[in-house]
Design a protein around this motif. Structure first.
Motif, PDB file in Angstrom:
ATOM      1  N   ARG A 161       0.798  -1.230   0.000  1.00  0.00           N
ATOM      2  CA  ARG A 161       0.000   0.000   0.000  1.00  0.00           C
ATOM      3  C   ARG A 161       0.832   1.281   0.000  1.00  0.00           C
ATOM      4  O   ARG A 161       0.286   2.361  -0.221  1.00  0.00           O
ATOM      5  CB  ARG A 161      -0.908   0.032   1.228  1.00  0.00           C
ATOM      6  CG  ARG A 161      -2.079  -0.869   1.103  1.00  0.00           C
ATOM      7  CD  ARG A 161      -3.032  -0.610   2.238  1.00  0.00           C
ATOM      8  NE  ARG A 161      -3.368  -1.875   2.868  1.00  0.00           N
ATOM      9  CZ  ARG A 161      -3.598  -2.038   4.142  1.00  0.00           C
ATOM     10  NH1 ARG A 161      -3.519  -1.036   4.963  1.00  0.00           N
ATOM     11  NH2 ARG A 161      -3.904  -3.211   4.613  1.00  0.00           N
ATOM     12  N   PHE A 163       3.083   4.331  -1.059  1.00  0.00           N
ATOM     13  CA  PHE A 163       3.267   5.042  -2.322  1.00  0.00           C
ATOM     14  C   PHE A 163       4.752   5.214  -2.560  1.00  0.00           C
ATOM     15  O   PHE A 163       5.477   5.531  -1.619  1.00  0.00           O
ATOM     16  CB  PHE A 163       2.581   6.423  -2.263  1.00  0.00           C
ATOM     17  CG  PHE A 163       2.654   7.154  -3.563  1.00  0.00           C
ATOM     18  CD1 PHE A 163       1.759   6.871  -4.565  1.00  0.00           C
ATOM     19  CD2 PHE A 163       3.643   8.094  -3.788  1.00  0.00           C
ATOM     20  CE1 PHE A 163       1.832   7.533  -5.781  1.00  0.00           C
ATOM     21  CE2 PHE A 163       3.728   8.758  -5.005  1.00  0.00           C
ATOM     22  CZ  PHE A 163       2.818   8.478  -5.992  1.00  0.00           C
ATOM     23  N   PRO A 164       5.252   4.957  -3.679  1.00  0.00           N
ATOM     24  CA  PRO A 164       4.645   4.630  -4.970  1.00  0.00           C
ATOM     25  C   PRO A 164       4.518   3.114  -5.220  1.00  0.00           C
ATOM     26  O   PRO A 164       4.162   2.698  -6.314  1.00  0.00           O
ATOM     27  CB  PRO A 164       5.597   5.268  -5.963  1.00  0.00           C
ATOM     28  CG  PRO A 164       6.928   5.123  -5.317  1.00  0.00           C
ATOM     29  CD  PRO A 164       6.662   5.276  -3.829  1.00  0.00           C
ATOM     30  N   ILE A 166       2.319   1.010  -4.465  1.00  0.00           N
ATOM     31  CA  ILE A 166       0.989   0.595  -4.895  1.00  0.00           C
ATOM     32  C   ILE A 166       0.799   0.760  -6.396  1.00  0.00           C
ATOM     33  O   ILE A 166       0.085  -0.011  -7.034  1.00  0.00           O
ATOM     34  CB  ILE A 166      -0.116   1.333  -4.102  1.00  0.00           C
ATOM     35  CG1 ILE A 166      -1.456   0.629  -4.312  1.00  0.00           C
ATOM     36  CG2 ILE A 166      -0.171   2.806  -4.464  1.00  0.00           C
ATOM     37  CD1 ILE A 166      -2.507   0.988  -3.303  1.00  0.00           C
ATOM     38  N   LEU A 167       1.471   1.731  -6.970  1.00  0.00           N
ATOM     39  CA  LEU A 167       1.382   1.926  -8.417  1.00  0.00           C
ATOM     40  C   LEU A 167       2.013   0.752  -9.169  1.00  0.00           C
ATOM     41  O   LEU A 167       1.505   0.309 -10.196  1.00  0.00           O
ATOM     42  CB  LEU A 167       2.069   3.240  -8.828  1.00  0.00           C
ATOM     43  CG  LEU A 167       1.488   4.516  -8.208  1.00  0.00           C
ATOM     44  CD1 LEU A 167       2.350   5.713  -8.590  1.00  0.00           C
ATOM     45  CD2 LEU A 167       0.044   4.707  -8.601  1.00  0.00           C
TER      46      LEU A 167
END
Length: 197
Positions: A161, A163-164, A166-167
């Motif tokens: 979860r 960031f980044p 999760i991307l």
């Protein structure tokens, strides 16, 4: 020329960064799946002890056959659910069904324990005493294994979860959080323990 070299170095750094995120996701997933394998081993051990216990007390509890049938039925259900959950550790439905089946088995064993309290002859039986000691030790191992699994799932979910991350995670198949195995702790703490003096 220098601009092309800078762009190449930047692209290589981005690629390495993406690969490191992916590798960490895979590592964390493998760790929680391995932890589930330890739960699987301990629950199978628990399930294997139950027929021995039922067979041993069956002679004493002729009129309590419904209690024994309930224990065996709960054990068989828990074994089937465990087999299904083993192929999908961390999957929300699998973990929820496993927790429900194991909680039902623990309650059935608790009922058997209540029945056994009424029979002093059983309290002195060495085989029954050994089976209950083994069952209690196995319950403790299940609790430790479940804690390790839940710790691994939590680490995976947090990393996924961030960031980044999760991307990257959503693009490489790590779309959903893994589910914790949340068993009824009060049922586990009140797992079949019997005072055999």
């Amino acid at each position: 020329m220098l601009l092309l070299i800078c762009i190449g170095v930047l692209l290589a750094a981005v690629c390495l960064w993406l690969v490191s995120i992916y590798n960490q996701l895979v590592t964390l997933q493998a760790q929680y799946r391995n932890s589930f394998a330890q739960i699987d081993v301990q629950l199978r051990r628990r399930h294997d002890l139950i027929p021995n216990l039922v067979a041993t007390v069956k002679g004493y509890l002729h009129h309590e056959s419904s209690t024994l049938a309930t224990v065996i039925e709960a054990r068989n259900t828990a074994m089937a659910v465990l087999k299904a959950a083993s192929s999908h550790p961390g999957h929300s439905n699998s973990m929820q069904q496993l927790a429900q089946a194991e909680n039902q088995l623990t309650r059935a064993l608790g009922s058997l324990n209540v029945q056994l309290e009424a029979y002093p002859d059983l309290k002195g039986n060495e085989t029954i005493r050994a089976l209950f000691e083994e069952l209690t030790a196995t319950e403790n191992r299940v609790a430790f294994s479940r804690q390790a699994f839940n710790d691994g799932v939590t680490s995976y979910n947090i990393y996924r979860r961030l960031f980044p991350n999760i991307l990257v995670a959503t693009r490489v198949g790590h779309n959903d959080d893994a589910a914790l195995l949340e068993m009824d702790d009060s049922a586990l703490q009140n797992a079949p323990t019997i005072q055999l003096n």
